[in-house]
Motif scaffolding. Structure first.
Motif, PDB file in Angstrom:
ATOM      1  N   GLU A 166       0.313  -1.294   0.030  1.00 19.76           N
ATOM      2  CA  GLU A 166      -0.276  -0.275  -0.097  1.00 19.76           C
ATOM      3  C   GLU A 166       0.683   1.263   0.013  1.00 19.76           C
ATOM      4  OE1 GLU A 166      -3.090   0.497   2.468  1.00 19.76           O
ATOM      5  OE2 GLU A 166      -3.911  -1.841   2.558  1.00 19.76           O
ATOM      6  N   LYS A 167       1.592   1.211   0.721  1.00 17.74           N
ATOM      7  CA  LYS A 167       2.778   2.502   0.666  1.00 17.74           C
ATOM      8  C   LYS A 167       3.317   2.623  -0.510  1.00 17.74           C
ATOM      9  CE  LYS A 167       4.458   1.965   5.209  1.00 17.74           C
ATOM     10  NZ  LYS A 167       5.810   1.964   6.889  1.00 17.74           N
ATOM     11  N   LYS A 168       3.455   1.479  -1.104  1.00 16.08           N
ATOM     12  CA  LYS A 168       4.193   1.588  -2.755  1.00 16.08           C
ATOM     13  C   LYS A 168       3.334   2.310  -3.752  1.00 16.08           C
ATOM     14  CE  LYS A 168       7.660  -1.659  -2.319  1.00 16.08           C
ATOM     15  NZ  LYS A 168       8.554  -2.860  -2.572  1.00 16.08           N
ATOM     16  N   GLY A 169       2.239   1.339  -3.486  1.00 16.57           N
ATOM     17  CA  GLY A 169       0.438   1.788  -4.135  1.00 16.57           C
ATOM     18  C   GLY A 169       0.710   3.274  -3.946  1.00 16.57           C
ATOM     19  N   ALA A 170       0.670   3.883  -3.086  1.00 15.27           N
ATOM     20  CA  ALA A 170       0.312   5.691  -2.284  1.00 15.27           C
ATOM     21  C   ALA A 170       1.755   7.024  -3.348  1.00 15.27           C
ATOM     22  CB  ALA A 170       0.519   5.431  -1.261  1.00 15.27           C
ATOM     23  N   HIS A 214      -3.678  15.655 -24.327  1.00 16.14           N
ATOM     24  CA  HIS A 214      -4.516  16.189 -23.936  1.00 16.14           C
ATOM     25  C   HIS A 214      -5.716  15.851 -22.746  1.00 16.14           C
ATOM     26  CE1 HIS A 214      -4.966  19.453 -21.312  1.00 16.14           C
ATOM     27  NE2 HIS A 214      -5.894  20.274 -21.168  1.00 16.14           N
ATOM     28  N   HIS A 215      -7.060  15.170 -24.423  1.00 17.67           N
ATOM     29  CA  HIS A 215      -7.864  15.025 -23.456  1.00 17.67           C
ATOM     30  C   HIS A 215      -7.905  13.617 -22.478  1.00 17.67           C
ATOM     31  CE1 HIS A 215     -12.129  13.344 -23.801  1.00 17.67           C
ATOM     32  NE2 HIS A 215     -12.061  11.681 -23.756  1.00 17.67           N
ATOM     33  N   TRP A 216      -7.239  12.047 -22.869  1.00 14.16           N
ATOM     34  CA  TRP A 216      -7.096  11.309 -22.074  1.00 14.16           C
ATOM     35  C   TRP A 216      -6.469  11.515 -21.243  1.00 14.16           C
ATOM     36  CZ3 TRP A 216     -10.244   7.881 -22.571  1.00 14.16           C
ATOM     37  CH2 TRP A 216     -11.513   7.400 -23.702  1.00 14.16           C
ATOM     38  N   ALA A 217      -5.311  12.725 -20.522  1.00 14.22           N
ATOM     39  CA  ALA A 217      -4.914  13.375 -19.937  1.00 14.22           C
ATOM     40  C   ALA A 217      -5.497  13.435 -18.502  1.00 14.22           C
ATOM     41  CB  ALA A 217      -2.808  13.533 -19.607  1.00 14.22           C
ATOM     42  N   SER A 218      -6.426  14.073 -19.088  1.00  8.97           N
ATOM     43  CA  SER A 218      -7.416  14.645 -17.974  1.00  8.97           C
ATOM     44  C   SER A 218      -7.912  13.342 -18.113  1.00  8.97           C
ATOM     45  CB  SER A 218      -8.328  16.366 -18.658  1.00  8.97           C
ATOM     46  OG  SER A 218      -7.688  16.428 -19.149  1.00  8.97           O
ATOM     47  N   TRP A 219      -8.738  12.237 -18.244  1.00 10.50           N
ATOM     48  CA  TRP A 219      -9.578  11.502 -17.974  1.00 10.50           C
ATOM     49  C   TRP A 219      -9.016  10.909 -17.058  1.00 10.50           C
ATOM     50  CZ3 TRP A 219     -15.162  11.591 -17.487  1.00 10.50           C
ATOM     51  CH2 TRP A 219     -15.606  12.353 -17.991  1.00 10.50           C
ATOM     52  N   SER A 220      -7.324  10.815 -17.689  1.00  9.24           N
ATOM     53  CA  SER A 220      -6.235   9.679 -16.415  1.00  9.24           C
ATOM     54  C   SER A 220      -6.516  10.497 -14.512  1.00  9.24           C
ATOM     55  CB  SER A 220      -5.246   9.541 -17.025  1.00  9.24           C
ATOM     56  OG  SER A 220      -5.609   8.905 -18.482  1.00  9.24           O
ATOM     57  N   PHE A 221      -6.052  12.248 -15.040  1.00 10.25           N
ATOM     58  CA  PHE A 221      -5.950  12.497 -14.392  1.00 10.25           C
ATOM     59  C   PHE A 221      -6.953  12.665 -12.672  1.00 10.25           C
ATOM     60  CE2 PHE A 221      -5.938  16.816 -12.248  1.00 10.25           C
ATOM     61  CZ  PHE A 221      -4.391  16.955 -11.237  1.00 10.25           C
ATOM     62  N   VAL A 243     -10.527  11.210  -8.129  1.00 12.06           N
ATOM     63  CA  VAL A 243     -11.087  10.326  -7.293  1.00 12.06           C
ATOM     64  C   VAL A 243     -10.577   9.545  -6.710  1.00 12.06           C
ATOM     65  CG1 VAL A 243     -13.089   8.460  -7.140  1.00 12.06           C
ATOM     66  CG2 VAL A 243     -13.291  10.562  -9.325  1.00 12.06           C
ATOM     67  N   LEU A 244      -9.350   8.135  -7.032  1.00 19.58           N
ATOM     68  CA  LEU A 244      -8.633   6.942  -6.362  1.00 19.58           C
ATOM     69  C   LEU A 244      -8.267   8.385  -5.360  1.00 19.58           C
ATOM     70  CD1 LEU A 244      -7.985   4.129  -6.057  1.00 19.58           C
ATOM     71  CD2 LEU A 244      -5.657   5.251  -7.172  1.00 19.58           C
ATOM     72  N   HIS A 245      -7.755   9.455  -4.768  1.00 20.38           N
ATOM     73  CA  HIS A 245      -6.474   9.812  -4.095  1.00 20.38           C
ATOM     74  C   HIS A 245      -7.995   9.983  -3.332  1.00 20.38           C
ATOM     75  CE1 HIS A 245      -3.696  12.222  -2.246  1.00 20.38           C
ATOM     76  NE2 HIS A 245      -4.607  13.428  -2.848  1.00 20.38           N
ATOM     77  N   ILE A 246      -8.603  10.941  -3.104  1.00 14.80           N
ATOM     78  CA  ILE A 246     -10.087  11.206  -2.386  1.00 14.80           C
ATOM     79  C   ILE A 246     -10.454  10.120  -1.722  1.00 14.80           C
ATOM     80  CG2 ILE A 246     -12.587  11.678  -2.419  1.00 14.80           C
ATOM     81  CD1 ILE A 246     -11.601  14.238  -4.547  1.00 14.80           C
ATOM     82  N   ALA A 247     -10.466   8.879  -2.500  1.00 17.65           N
ATOM     83  CA  ALA A 247     -11.837   7.623  -1.205  1.00 17.65           C
ATOM     84  C   ALA A 247      -9.969   7.146  -0.394  1.00 17.65           C
ATOM     85  CB  ALA A 247     -11.929   6.560  -2.674  1.00 17.65           C
TER      86      ALA A 247
END
Length: 206
Positions: free
Chosen positions: A90-94, A156-163, A168-172
């Motif tokens: 988990e630390k490495k993933g973070a 730019h489009h796909w980087a935006s969706w990835s971001f 969302v993952l960061h907030i979760a």
């Protein structure tokens, strides 16, 4: 008041500067996401679209400067530690997620700036209607801009969706630390919280 954070090995809080930059960038990024979705999916009149694009570019450039400051501060100031009992995977993933977040925060404004620079429309960028902003060298003078602009739009489009997905993952993950694991990870970045005495036993890696 923000709680001070020591740079010694017992750091338990992010510094005041790091907290301010984090939330300023978060506000800017949220605004950019909402504006981007509005420009892509709402049927706006031409003048409104132009205004949105100019404001989007202005905020994007501002956020880019804030991100550079944030990275510079992060490289020179120790961050608080992840919990000692947190699994190594988990630390490495973070850590990996944070690196990708930083990378995308650099890629997105740069790709947007490049996209504007190579645009076949050639509309000048004026930050907040006041400060003229130059195009990137070389790109603005390409003889055939259309294919390059198309590639940059895709990036730019796909980087935006990835971001957005990573946000969302960061907030979760932050909410999980706060409400499931009941540790101090989220509190380390919240200006209204002070680290508990028990957190002095913890240290964070970059």
């Amino acid at each position: 008041m923000f709680s001070p954070a020591s740079n010694a090995s017992g750091t338990t809080r992010y510094s005041t500067v790091a907290i301010i930059l984090h939330w300023m960038i978060a506000l800017g990024v949220l605004t950019l996401i909402v504006m981007g979705l509005a420009m892509d999916h709402l049927h706006l009149d031409t003048m409104r679209v132009f205004q949105f694009y100019q404001l989007h570019k202005s905020i994007g450039i501002t956020v880019m400067f804030l991100i550079v400051l944030r990275i510079g501060w992060r490289l020179t100031h120790r961050a608080p530690a992840l919990p000692d009992d947190m699994p190594q995977m988990e630390k490495k993933g973070a850590h990996l997620a944070h690196l990708v977040l930083y990378g995308l925060q650099i890629l997105l404004p740069l790709s947007g700036w490049a996209m504007v620079s190579v645009s076949i429309l050639g509309i000048p960028t004026v930050l907040f209607g006041t400060i003229p902003w130059p195009d990137l060298p070389v790109l603005s003078t390409l003889p055939d801009k259309a294919p390059v602009e198309a590639v940059l739009k895709t990036i730019h489009h796909w980087a935006s969706w990835s971001f957005l997905a990573l946000i969302v993952l960061h907030i979760a993950a932050a909410l999980r630390h706060q409400f499931v694991l009941h540790d101090n990870v989220l509190q380390q970045m919240l200006p209204v919280f002070r680290a508990s005495p028990s957190s002095h036993k913890k240290r964070e890696t970059p």
